[in-house]
Scaffold this active site. Structure first.
Site, PDB file in Angstrom:
ATOM      1  CG  HIS A 166       8.812   0.962   7.444  1.00 14.32           C
ATOM      2  ND1 HIS A 166       8.281   2.215   7.289  1.00 14.32           N
ATOM      3  CD2 HIS A 166       9.574   0.742   6.342  1.00 14.32           C
ATOM      4  CE1 HIS A 166       8.692   2.743   6.154  1.00 14.32           C
ATOM      5  NE2 HIS A 166       9.477   1.868   5.560  1.00 14.32           N
ATOM      6  CB  CYS A 214      12.129   4.014   5.874  1.00 10.98           C
ATOM      7  SG  CYS A 214      12.456   3.221   4.303  1.00 10.98           S
ATOM      8  CD  GLU A 242       6.585   2.739  10.407  1.00 13.40           C
ATOM      9  OE1 GLU A 242       7.571   2.403  11.089  1.00 13.40           O
ATOM     10  OE2 GLU A 242       6.666   3.003   9.193  1.00 13.40           O
ATOM     11  CB  SER A 271      13.375  10.763   0.503  1.00 13.10           C
ATOM     12  OG  SER A 271      13.985  10.095  -0.581  1.00 13.10           O
TER      13      SER A 271
END
Ligand code: GLN
Length: 213
Positions: free
Chosen positions: A178, A86, A180, A55
């Site tokens: 996560h 996240c 993914e 971030s």
């Protein structure tokens, strides 16, 4: 592919982080997915995923004010569904504990970054999440945040001892973990239900517009 999934296009913000994995998951769910880097690309999509990553790196892009994509995303928030994973959840949060780093600040949550300690970087935990069905979800946490506070409009979908790890506020969805990088499609499918709902409402609205003569 179900009738409902046809023509759906979901964008994945591709400035930094693991956007390719989200694109793969969306394709496995039977929808079209595109990498989004420029504001104009938001026009053709029905929903947006902000992936995991770092971030502070994405915050720098907002500080420089050089990326019109951020104001364009902000304009669409509230209507178009957005899912932050996240880092994505940090980027959507109104508040970050002990930090004022650049972000969209649209979801009524306060997050704590690296909530499991910088050393305990990565682990997997099986979570039973009611909205996803009875089978536990293999949640992978990587230097993950948790939500430590949230406003009344926020629905908590999953919490562990350290804090909230999945939440929704209207058309905003966040997970600290996560999905993914697992082969479980259920969180993406959950998000796609939000996207389909949004598309249906847009089609209905278009039908209600008076015909121009
Ligand atoms: N620790 C990262 C941050 O604070 C988030 C990690 C991730 O997205 N996997 O930006």
């Amino acid at each position: 592919m179900s009738q409902d999934s046809q023509n759906i296009v979901v964008g994945v913000l591709a400035l930094q982080g693991d956007f390719a994995e989200h694109i793969k998951m969306l394709e496995l769910c039977g929808v079209r997915a595109i990498a989004v880097r420029y504001a104009e690309e938001l026009d053709g999509i029905d929903g947006l995923i902000i992936p995991g990553g770092e971030s502070t790196a994405v915050a720098k892009l907002t500080d420089e004010g050089s990326a019109p994509i951020f104001s364009a995303i902000k304009e669409k928030i509230g209507a178009m569904p957005v899912y932050g994973t996240c880092m994505g959840s940090i980027f959507l949060a109104k508040e970050i504990e002990g930090s004022s780093q650049g972000r969209l600040a649209v979801m009524d949550i306060k997050v704590k970054r690296n909530a499991f300690g910088p050393q305990r970087r990565s682990f997997e935990s099986d979570l039973v999440i009611d909205s996803l069905g009875a089978e536990a979800f293999p949640a992978v946490f990587i230097r993950a945040p948790v939500i430590v506070e949230c406003g009344p409009a926020v629905e908590v979908l999953s919490a562990i001892d350290e804090g909230i790890v999945m939440a929704r506020q209207g058309n905003l969805l966040v997970t600290a973990f996560h999905p993914e990088i697992t082969d479980d499609l259920r969180v993406h499918q959950y998000f796609l239900e939000m996207v389909k709902e949004y598309r249906r409402s847009r089609v209905d609205q278009a039908r209600l517009q008076p015909l121009k003569r």
